[in-house]
Design an enzyme around this catalytic site. Structure first.
Site: not given
Ligand code: NAD
Length: 439
Positions: A107, A238, A240-241, A243-244
């Site tokens: 990481k 959430g 972002g990627n 959650g959406y």
């Molecule tokens: P991202 O940056 O695209 O989105 C993060 C989201 O969380 C945003 O909507 C943001 O507004 C929201 N957020 C931030 N602070 C917050 C808070 N205090 N309360 C509520 N919402 C909050 O990130 P992502 O890629 O969607 O990743 C989200 C999680 O999933 C992380 O823990 C990441 O490690 C994990 N993850 C991501 C992937 C991936 O492929 N992107 C894969 C495995 C795990």
């Protein structure tokens, strides 16, 4: 430095230790499973728009490569710290083993808030980080990817920087194989179709497969599975990627999404909201809060604004924390009403809350399984780059579905056979696979 990172690390190491002790492994073997192979703390200087030089601190932690190259994302966040990165690297080793892909765990992260820098500064920081890690990453050694606040555009800058350096060093790899050093890339640089949606898609595949297994299970689990997804209400924290796409694909599978949130707060629409209309509204307003969208219409009369804390405590069937770690903890665990929690974020449920909720009969789908769709498609991207192939999206999605369902199936069988919660079963499967290859 950060209490959150420390807690996350304790929690990750705690589960491995507990699982390893349950498997009666000797202390020396447990120590090897806990220790990281390498901890790179990096400091690099970047010229800011005003001409000043700013030093950034960053990490790349390589935990274990028994099953294959170190694999794991790069996070840009002001709260990045050594303990957090180490915890996430450790969990990547477990996640790749759970997913059944030939990777170890790593990481990375850079300590800064990307919202406070210009586009040019973001590019220079990304390129500087790629230069700083260029001597120890590589397609068969350590393969980074996007994570919180990083995306394909950032991978473009990093892979471009990396390829330049390696070509100057006269590497034996082809360009496509050099691209394989970073996954989550844009399509024209060897990215794969299906990667953007993969983590969310994988979570929905696991949720559907779990519901069908729970349905056939005869125990009096508190979680009464229902094949009619429409009657199952989901809250997603959430947007972002992860959650959406989870929300959008769950909606496509006819689940009812009643709540969504981002860092500024969330919305609750009891009868179910429209995910894409909410995204459009968020883009206009700058936040999910205030977007009460049913069908394609957004109207304040449809719902109410809620805080992120309130979202977690809603009367829903399925709760999906998809933002940050440790959000379900000792303070709110007694107020959680969902019967299934799908850990789409990394480490969203603390150990204490996990123990409590599991005793209450809540089924927690562990992050190492629930969000492994992203790394699984990263592997498929890497595989295509290494072989010089380009697959159609249907092929990627089909492979993902098969691999995710197989991963759940093996963990489910262990969970039933040994009467273990899914998380412990997943960790046992992972540790057994790692030990089988550790020299
Ligand atoms: P991202 O940056 O695209 O989105 C993060 C989201 O969380 C945003 O909507 C943001 O507004 C929201 N957020 C931030 N602070 C917050 C808070 N205090 N309360 C509520 N919402 C909050 O990130 P992502 O890629 O969607 O990743 C989200 C999680 O999933 C992380 O823990 C990441 O490690 C994990 N993850 C991501 C992937 C991936 O492929 N992107 C894969 C495995 C795990």
């Amino acid at each position: 430095m950060s209490n959150t990172g420390k807690k996350m690390l304790e929690s990750a190491l705690g589960v491995i230790t507990k699982t390893a002790k349950g498997l009666k492994l000797p202390d020396a073997t447990i120590d090897r499973l806990l220790e990281s192979d390498a901890v790179h703390e990096l400091h690099f200087s970047v010229t800011m728009d005003d001409g000043t030089e700013k030093i950034f601190t960053a990490y790349r932690i390589e935990h274990n490569n028994a099953l294959g190259p170190y694999k794991g994302g790069i996070r840009f966040h002001p709260n990045v710290n050594r303990d957090e990165v180490r915890a996430l690297a450790t969990l990547m080793t477990i996640k790749c083993a759970v997913a059944g892909i030939p990777y170890g765990g790593g990481k990375g992260g850079v300590i800064f808030d990307p919202k406070t820098v210009s586009g040019g500064e973001l590019e220079r920081i990304s390129r500087a980080y790629a230069r700083a890690i260029s001597s120890f990453v590589g397609p068969e050694y350590d393969v980074p990817a996007p994570d919180v606040n990083t995306n394909p555009q950032i991978m473009r800058w990093m892979v471009d920087e990396y390829v330049k350096i390696q070509q100057a060093r006269k590497t034996h790899y082809t360009k496509s194989q050099l691209w394989a050093t970073f996954t989550g890339k844009p399509l024209d640089l060897g990215g794969t179709l299906g990667r953007t949606e993969a983590t969310g898609r994988g979570g929905v595949i696991i949720l559907k497969a779990l519901l069908s297994k729970l349905k056939t299970q005869t125990t009096n689990h508190k979680s009464q599975a229902n094949s009619n997804t429409q009657s199952l209400k989901i809250a997603v924290q959430g947007f972002g990627n992860v959650g959406y796409y989870f929300a959008r694909l769950a909606e496509e599978e006819k689940f009812t999404i009643v709540a969504l949130s981002d860092s500024k707060g969330g919305v609750y629409v009891k009868e179910g909201l429209d995910v894409d209309a909410t995204l459009k509204c968020k883009k206009e307003k700058g936040s999910v809060a205030g977007c009460y969208c049913k069908g394609s219409v957004c109207n304040i009369a449809y719902g109410k604004t809620i805080s992120n804390e309130e979202l977690l405590e809603l009367p829903v069937d399925i709760l999906v924390p998809a933002a940050l770690e440790n959000v379900i903890n000792a303070q709110n665990m007694k107020k959680i009403k969902a019967k299934i929690v799908v850990e789409m974020a990394n480490g969203p449920v603390t150990e204490e809350a996990y123990e409590y909720l599991t005793k209450q009969g809540v089924v927690i789908v562990p992050d190492v399984l629930a969000n492994s769709g992203g790394v699984t498609v990263s592997y498929l991207e890497w595989y295509q780059n290494m072989k010089g192939e380009t697959w159609r999206e249907e092929k990627v999605n089909k492979r993902l579905k098969k691999m995710m369902e197989e991963a759940l199936d093996i963990i489910w069988k262990k969970s039933v056979a040994k009467k273990l919660p899914l998380k412990q079963a997943a960790f046992e499967v992972a540790i057994e696979r790692i030990l089988a290859k550790m020299v």
